[in-house]
Each structure stands twice: as structure tokens, then as C-alpha cells.
Write a protein that holds these residues in place. Structure first.
Motif, PDB file in Angstrom:
ATOM      1  N   LEU A 151     -96.455  -0.859   2.299  1.00 21.40           N
ATOM      2  CA  LEU A 151     -97.528  -0.727   3.291  1.00 21.40           C
ATOM      3  C   LEU A 151     -98.891  -0.957   2.647  1.00 21.40           C
ATOM      4  CD1 LEU A 151     -96.453   2.234   5.571  1.00 21.40           C
ATOM      5  CD2 LEU A 151     -96.296  -0.212   5.954  1.00 21.40           C
TER       6      LEU A 151
ATOM      7  N   TYR B 287     -99.537  -2.875   0.272  1.00 20.11           N
ATOM      8  CA  TYR B 287     -99.694  -4.329   0.105  1.00 20.11           C
ATOM      9  C   TYR B 287    -100.125  -4.959   1.420  1.00 20.11           C
ATOM     10  CZ  TYR B 287     -98.523  -9.201  -0.876  1.00 20.11           C
ATOM     11  OH  TYR B 287     -98.574 -10.552  -1.024  1.00 20.11           O
ATOM     12  N   SER B 288     -99.526  -4.477   2.523  1.00 20.17           N
ATOM     13  CA  SER B 288     -99.903  -5.078   3.810  1.00 20.17           C
ATOM     14  C   SER B 288    -101.334  -4.684   4.193  1.00 20.17           C
ATOM     15  CB  SER B 288     -98.895  -4.708   4.898  1.00 20.17           C
ATOM     16  OG  SER B 288     -99.293  -3.563   5.593  1.00 20.17           O
ATOM     17  N   VAL B 289    -101.804  -3.523   3.720  1.00 15.40           N
ATOM     18  CA  VAL B 289    -103.163  -3.101   4.074  1.00 15.40           C
ATOM     19  C   VAL B 289    -104.206  -3.761   3.168  1.00 15.40           C
ATOM     20  CG1 VAL B 289    -104.743  -1.137   4.196  1.00 15.40           C
ATOM     21  CG2 VAL B 289    -102.402  -0.902   5.017  1.00 15.40           C
ATOM     22  N   THR B 290    -103.943  -3.771   1.841  1.00 19.71           N
ATOM     23  CA  THR B 290    -104.975  -4.235   0.910  1.00 19.71           C
ATOM     24  C   THR B 290    -104.707  -5.616   0.352  1.00 19.71           C
ATOM     25  OG1 THR B 290    -103.854  -3.323  -1.019  1.00 19.71           O
ATOM     26  CG2 THR B 290    -105.338  -1.861   0.152  1.00 19.71           C
ATOM     27  N   GLY B 291    -103.466  -6.103   0.482  1.00 22.64           N
ATOM     28  CA  GLY B 291    -103.149  -7.425  -0.021  1.00 22.64           C
ATOM     29  C   GLY B 291    -102.886  -7.475  -1.509  1.00 22.64           C
TER      30      GLY B 291
END
Lengths: 469, 296
Positions: free
Chosen positions: A171, A173-177
Motif C-alpha cells: 500500500l 508503494y501505491s501511495v508514495t510510489g
């Protein structure tokens, strides 16, 4: 080759060698632990002299690549692992050979070193996988039915913890990349990011055996072989506590919500663990419940530390981790020896007429003094640091809780110490002391280390005060 | 394709529910296998063929074989239903966690930092397949630790000493089947290994396929790979971690960076490491299946 490269890879190579050559496993393992201690000491010296040491793996800059960062906190953790590791290796090399111990312990060492040095969340997750699996193997090593059951429960709890951590990282990774440590501060800026952080923290709470998710731990730590119990209780749970502390440091003011939760859970664990330790009938179980209480204290220390960019109070938590590691490893090694001499580990049966207290009982008593936090031990310095900081910030209710926990720990540990060290008329005149063993040196050395660390606390504190990278 | 995706997603859920609720262990494992294959298909639809290959070979294939191996030793699920409070608690927890995940993944986050960085760096990585470039070059340290995870798993199994599977004759068609399948798996494993350099594939998939073929051979009863080859397999199983760790340090001696391959020779280093990993992964999976040591 740099010290960082060696300290993460040497244990893994030793794991391979000890697996390939079982007859030489003890020699290879002991040598690797000694080299690891030298490397940790040298790395600590470099950090003291020139500040944090960093290394980009494969020369790829983060976030594309993974970076190792050896700052003061990592240095203290590496030193903690190295010291406890030396003592446990000494005990294991001198004691009866257990097939399978050395590869698992070397994998644990490599995973811990990698975990403390890595500055990448996903990479840390992979290190946790090695740590978790090796710890399950260490629990099962005793081979008894109880140990196998405890190992299975450990595996289940560990997998749940891993899944939560992995979910949180996915998650984030999906929020901050990105998945390097830089992501943590970005995560604190949005609700979705805070959910991801909370999931990671929840997984770590399971892995650290923090109340109320500690249910799997007393059985696992009390049914393992002594050397394995010492590693599990002193080092393996510290991996998760370290990452909690690291997240709190990286997040700064933004991780206050995590710290508030940790403080409450920590206080609960401190009291609940102490209560169970007071009621425990077996010595190993008492020590395991005392770990629940001490993890609670460390979590409380991380929780009440406030914004790490404003106060240095978090250093108290690191000091408590260090002192708990030394004292608890000494205690488990001593308990193993006491149980071996008596043939059982019932607390009610520690009063004896035919056996005088030996070095193991002495080591237990010194370790107990450090766990309670009497001066001049390392435990005292940690608690002093914490309470002093709390007085400045007006956290009187936290101080009251810590003092209550301290009183309870004195109560449950004196259940053992008073029986172990009792002399006087009820000991038969012909009573003998148990003979010295090499293993006693390990327990006594660690306990003395916990005592002396209180006098030499300036060293870890200077390390912790080195500015971050 | 929208309809296909919807059906696929629903089928994944149905297979998962069947795996969870089937009373018979074998039926549950069968449902798990089907779910693994459906998920592999889903990965393909998501544009991740590397993950799809790994999921099919390891997630569905070898995990399924391991589960089937143990299924008949575990008694059937208890008939007594769970207490309703437990149901309710688990339900609330699942909905809360599930909701948080859905909400977080639906909301728009920052653009992933990696694709542009990878696109720039792939030409320097020695391979054309970006997935292999990440796994064996940019983030090779992750992969090295993953190999250490496999090592630790085998060490745990060696401590627990599970009972060996009893190999019952599988009927007259087993041997002809193995005669066809085994050479094919060796070819396929070599192909996947080499292909990993420029297209989906790599050591994990190749090792899993190789192990699958060897397990088929072992189950056919034609040879007892475990009886004659245990020592060899044990050495092979730890070869991967040893070779990778030595290569990491050797690269540092040559270039000054841990796992920093010498310029121009990156592809040779990667293929050499991956070849060792393929053999090692296959041996590890094989030993996990047949048991690394005799129970005393």
C-alpha cells in the motif's frame, strides 16, 4: 571489501559452510561470530569518528537500488547482536552438539545485520522472512512435542505478521510510489499513507510479541533449547522493535499516532507480563513472561519519546533494548544451566539442601538486577534517561506506570533470586557447588556486561547521538 | 475483455471459497491449485507475465504438490461450527482490513518512482528484460536474501524432519509420462533461464519447472532420486546462496561496489549467477518435497 559488505555476507557464507560441514559447524560458527564482533566494533568506531557510513549496493542510487546506512542506532543494534551472539556461540560450542543449530543461528545473524543496515522497506521485509523462518527452526530445535507445537504457533503468528507488513509496504508503494525509507515521511502526509503505516506497525507488533498480540511467544521462548531461547528473546524480537523505532524516527512528528498507540500497548504489556510472571510456576516461563513485560517497557519508551526531531528521548528506548538483550540472554543461558543441574525448572523446587548456588545462579541474580534497573546497571541508565525526560515533559502518569512495572519486576524476579541464593541453616553442610562449565562463562560474561555497560553507558549514548545521514 | 476479467475475478473468489470451506483435504488442495492457475491468468491480464509464470510454477504447481503430499496425513476439517462470536470477530476484522485496502488502492497515489528510473538504467544492466534487470542487478540484494529465505526454509525442514512420502506405484502410464515430461522440463528450464535475459523467465521459474520434472520422476518410482542423490542434492541446494554471496563479494573486489558487476560483463555475471540459482532452487524444492533427512 567494506565492513558493511562483510558484516552482512559473512554470516550467510558461514550459514552455508555450517550446513555443508556439520562436524566443523561449531568451529566455523564460533569463528564467524568472532569476526562479526570485530566488524561491528570497527563499524562502530567509524561511525563515532566520521558519522554515518553509507553504501549503495551495486552503485545504484536509491530508490532504484538499495542503500545500506550505518548510523548510530544501527551501530548500537549491531553491537548488541555481536555481544549476545558471542556469548551464545560460546555456550553452544561448549555444550552438547545440536544438529541444525549453527545454520539457523548464522542465518539469523545475517538477517539481523541486514535488517539493521538496510534503508529499504521491501528489503527489510525480506530480511524479516529469513529471521522469522530461522526463529521457527530455533524454536523447534529442542525436538519435544511442546517445542514443535510452539514452533508451529510461532510460524502461524509470524506469517500473519509478515502478511500485514507486506500489505502495508504494498500500500505504501501505491501511495508514495517508492519503497525506500524516504517513503515513510511521505506516508505520514495522507490518510491512506497512515493506514499503510498502521498495517506495517501492526505486523511488527505481532512479530515483536507486543501485548496483546504476544500470545504465541511465552510458549515458544520457554520450550526452546537455552541457547535458542536466548537468541529469540534477546535478539529476534528486537528486529521488529528496531523497525518500529526506525519508523518513528523517520516519520518525525507525523508518526505521533503510532507512538500514542505504542505507549498504551506497552503499558498494558508491562503490567500483563509482570502479572503472569508473578504467577508462573516454571522458571523458563517466568523469564519468557518477563520478556513480554520488558518489550512492553521498550514499546512504552518508544511511544512516550515524542517527536524525535525535538527530543532525544528515543535514545532511552535504544538503551533499554541493549540492556534487555544482554540481561535476558544471560538469564536464559543461566536458567538452562540451573535446569540442567536440577533436572527440572519448577520455581517451587529451587530451594535445595544438597546443592549450593553456583555461577549460573549468580549470573541470574546480576541479570535480574539489570532488568529491574538498579544502579549501576545498563537497565538503570535506560530507565533513568527515560524518567528524567518524562519529568521534563510532565508525563507523571507514565512515570507512575514505569515505577509500578519496576516494582512488579523486582517482585517476580525475587521469587527466583531469593530461592536461588539462599544460604543459611537449611543448606546441608555437605552441600556441593555445581561444577564450572564453559557455558557458565557465557551467562556470567553477559550479566557482568549488563552491569558494566551501566558504567560505560557513555559509549552507546555517544553513538546514538551521532547525527543521522 | 471486461467480461472475461469479471468472470476471472469471480472465479478466483469462488475457488478461494472452495479451498477454505471444502471438508475434504484433497478437495481443498485441488481448489487451491485451481485458484493458483486462475491467479496466474489474472497476473497475465495485469501485464505481469513474469509473476504469472512464477505463480503457475511455484504458487500453484509446487505448493500444490507439497500440500497434496501432506493432505492425507491431516485429519478432515472438524464438523463443529465455529462459535458465532468468533465468526463475527473474524468477519468484522476482515471487512475492516479489506475496506482499508480497497480504499487505499482506489485513491490516487504518487506515480511510481521506478518505471522511469528502470527505463533509463536497463541499457547499463546487461539484460533487456527489465524484470531481470531489477531482480539480478538493481535490487540483486533482495534476490540474494530471498535465496537465503529458501536456505532457511530447508534448514527448518531439516530440523523438523518430516516423514518421507511413501511412493505407491502410480499405474502403468506413469513411467511413459515421466519419459516424455522429464526431458521436456529440462529443455523448458534451460529455455526459461536463457530467455530471462530478454523476455519473461528467470531462475525461479526455471528452477521450479526443473523441480517439477524431478518430482514426477521420483513419484514414478523409476528412480529414487533421494536414495542415490541426497548428498549431491544437499550440496546443490546450498550452492545458490554460496555462489551468489561469493559473486557479490568478488564483484566488490573488482569494481569497488557490492554486487556491482564489471562494466560490459554484467550479462555473463547475471547468467552465471542465475544458472547456479536454477540448480539450487530445483534441488531445494526437491528436498523440501522428499524430505532432507531420515527421521530417527
Amino acid at each position: 571489501m567494506s565492513d558493511i559488505s562483510l558484516i552482512v555476507l559473512l554470516p550467510l557464507l558461514a550459514a552455508v559452510l555450517t550446513a555443508a560441514l556439520p562436524p566443523q559447524a561449531a568451529a566455523v560458527g564460533a569463528l564467524a561470530t568472532a569476526l562479526n564482533a570485530l566488524l561491528a566494533a570497527n563499524l562502530g568506531r567509524q561511525i563515532l569518528q566520521g558519522g554515518p557510513v553509507t553504501e549503495a549496493i551495486g552503485d545504484w542510487a536509491a530508490p532504484l537500488g538499495i542503500a545500506f546506512v550505518a548510523d548510530g542506532l544501527a551501530g548500537v543494534m549491531l553491537a548488541m547482536t555481536a555481544i549476545v551472539g558471542l556469548a551464545v556461540s560460546l555456550q553452544a560450542a561448549a555444550g552438547p552438539a545440536r544438529a541444525g543449530f549453527w545454520p539457523l543461528w548464522m542465518a539469523t545473524l545475517g538477517a539481523l545485520n541486514g535488517l539493521f543496515l538496510s534503508s529499504d522497506l521491501f528489503n527489510i521485509y525480506v530480511a524479516f522472512e529469513i529471521l522469522g523462518l530461522a526463529a521457527v527452526g530455533l524454536t523447534a530445535l529442542a525436538g519435544t512435542r511442546a517445542a514443535l507445537r510452539a514452533a508451529f504457533d510461532y510460524l502461524t503468528a509470524g506469517l500473519v505478521g509478515s502478511l500485514l507488513v507486506l500489505l502495508g509496504i504494498a500500500l505504501s508503494y501505491s501511495v508514495t510510489g517508492r519503497v525506500d525509507m524516504e517513503a515513510v515521511v511521505l506516508l505520514t502526509q495522507s490518510d491512506t499513507g497512515r493506514i499503510a503505516l498502521a498495517l506495517i506497525a501492526a505486523g511488527l507488533v505481532v512479530k515483536a510479541a507486543l501485548f496483546p498480540l504476544h500470545f504465541w511467544m511465552p510458549a515458544a521462548h520457554s520450550s526452546a533449547a537455552p541457547a535458542a531461547s536466548a537468541l529469540l528473546s534477546a535478539l529476534v524480537v528486537k528486529g521488529a522493535l528496531y523497525l518500529v523505532l526506525r519508523l518513528s524516527l523517520e516519520g518525525g512528528a507525523g508518526t505521533e499516532f503510532l507512538r500514542n498507540t505504542l505507549a498504551v500497548l506497552g503499558a498494558g504489556g508491562m503490567l500483563w507480563g509482570a502479572w503472569n510472571a508473578l504467577r508462573a510456576e516454571r522458571l523458563k516461563l517466568l523469564v519468557a513472561h518477563s520478556t513480554v513485560a520488558q518489550i512492553g517497557l521498550i514499546a512504552l519508551a518508544i511511544g512516550v519519546a515524542g517527536n524525535p526531531f525535538e527530543t532525544g528521548l528515543w535514545q532511552a528506548a535504544a538503551l533499554l533494548m541493549l540492556s534487555h538483550a544482554l540481561a535476558k540472554a544471560a538469564m536464559f543461558l543461566a536458567v538452562g544451566r540451573i535446569a540442567e543441574a536440577l533436572g527440572h525448572d519448577r520455581i517451587s523446587g529451587l530451594n535445595r539442601e544438597e546443592l549450593r548456588p553456583g555461577p549460573a545462579e549468580f549470573a541470574f541474580a546480576i541479570a535480574a538486577i539489570s532488568l529491574v534497573g538498579l544502579p549501576p546497571t545498563a537497565g538503570f541508565i535506560g530507565k533513568w534517561f527515560l524518567i528524567e525526560g518524562l519529568i521534563d515533559e510532565g508525563g507523571i502518569h507514565w512515570i507512575a506506570l514505569i515505577l509500578l512495572g519496576t516494582a512488579l519486576s523486582a517482585a517476580y524476579l525475587s521469587r527466583v533470586v531469593s530461592r536461588c541464593l539462599r544460604g543459611g541453616p537449611h543448606v546441608a553442610a555437605t552441600a556441593q557447588r555445581p561444577p564450572w562449565r564453559t557455558g557458565d562463562v557465557a551467562a556470567l560474561g553477559l550479566a557482568t556486561g549488563a552491569l558494566l555497560l551501566g558504567l560505560a553507558a557513555a559509549l552507546p549514548i555517544t553513538l546514538l547521538e551521532t547525527p543521522f545521514a | 475483455m471486461m467480461v472475461f476479467d469479471a468472470v476471472l475475478a469471480a472465479a478466483c473468489l469462488v475457488a478461494a471459497a472452495m479451498a477454505l470451506f471444502a471438508r475434504d483435504r484433497i478437495a481443498a488442495v485441488a481448489a487451491f491449485l485451481v485458484m493458483g492457475l486462475l491467479i496466474a491468468l489474472a497476473w497475465l491480464r495485469l501485464g505481469a507475465p513474469d509473476v504469472a509464470l512464477a505463480e503457475a510454477a511455484i504458487g500453484a504447481g509446487l505448493t500444490g504438490a507439497l500440500l497434496l503430499r501432506s493432505a492425507h496425513r491431516i485429519p478432515a476439517a472438524p464438523t463443529k461450527p465455529l462459535p458465532s462470536a468468533q465468526w463475527l470477530g473474524a468477519g468484522v476484522l476482515s471487512v475492516a482490513v479489506g475496506g482499508a485496502i480497497v480504499w487505499t488502492s482506489m485513491s490516487i497515489g504518487a506515480a511510481p518512482a521506478y518505471p522511469p528510473l528502470v527505463a533509463v538504467a536497463v541499457p547499463e544492466s546487461g539484460v533487456e528484460n527489465p524484470v531481470t534487470a531489477v531482480l539480478l542487478n538493481f535490487r540483486a540484494w533482495d534476490t540474494l536474501l530471498e535465496i537465503a529465505v529458501l536456505f532457511a526454509a530447508l534448514a527448518v525442514v531439516a530440523v523438523v524432519k518430516p516423514v518421507r512420502p511413501r511412493i505407491a506405484p502410480l499405474g502403468p502410464l506413469m513411467l511413459p509420462f515421466a519419459r516424455v515430461v522429464l526431458p521436456l522440463t529440462i529443455l523448458l528450464a534451460g529455455h526459461l533461464l536463457w530467455q530471462g535475459g530478454h523476455a519473461p523467465g528467470g531462475a525461479f521459474q526455471a528452477g521450479a519447472v526443473l523441480a517439477g520434472g524431478a518430482i514426477a520422476l521420483g513419484l514414478s518410482g523409476a528412480v529414487r532420486p533421494i536414495r542415490w542423490g541426497r548428498a549431491g542434492l544437499a550440496w546443490l541446494s546450498i550452492l545458490g546462496l554460496a555462489a551468489f554471496a561469493v559473486a557479490a563479494l568478488a564483484a566488490e573486489l573488482l569494481t569497488g561496489a557490492l554486487l556491482g558487476y564489471p562494466a560490459g560483463a554484467a550479462k555473463a555475471w547475471i547468467i552465471a549467477i542465475e544458472s547456479a540459482l536454477t540448480l539450487s532452487i530445483a534441488a531445494t524444492l526437491l528436498l523440501l518435497f522428499f524430505g532432507p533427512a531420515e527421521r530417527h
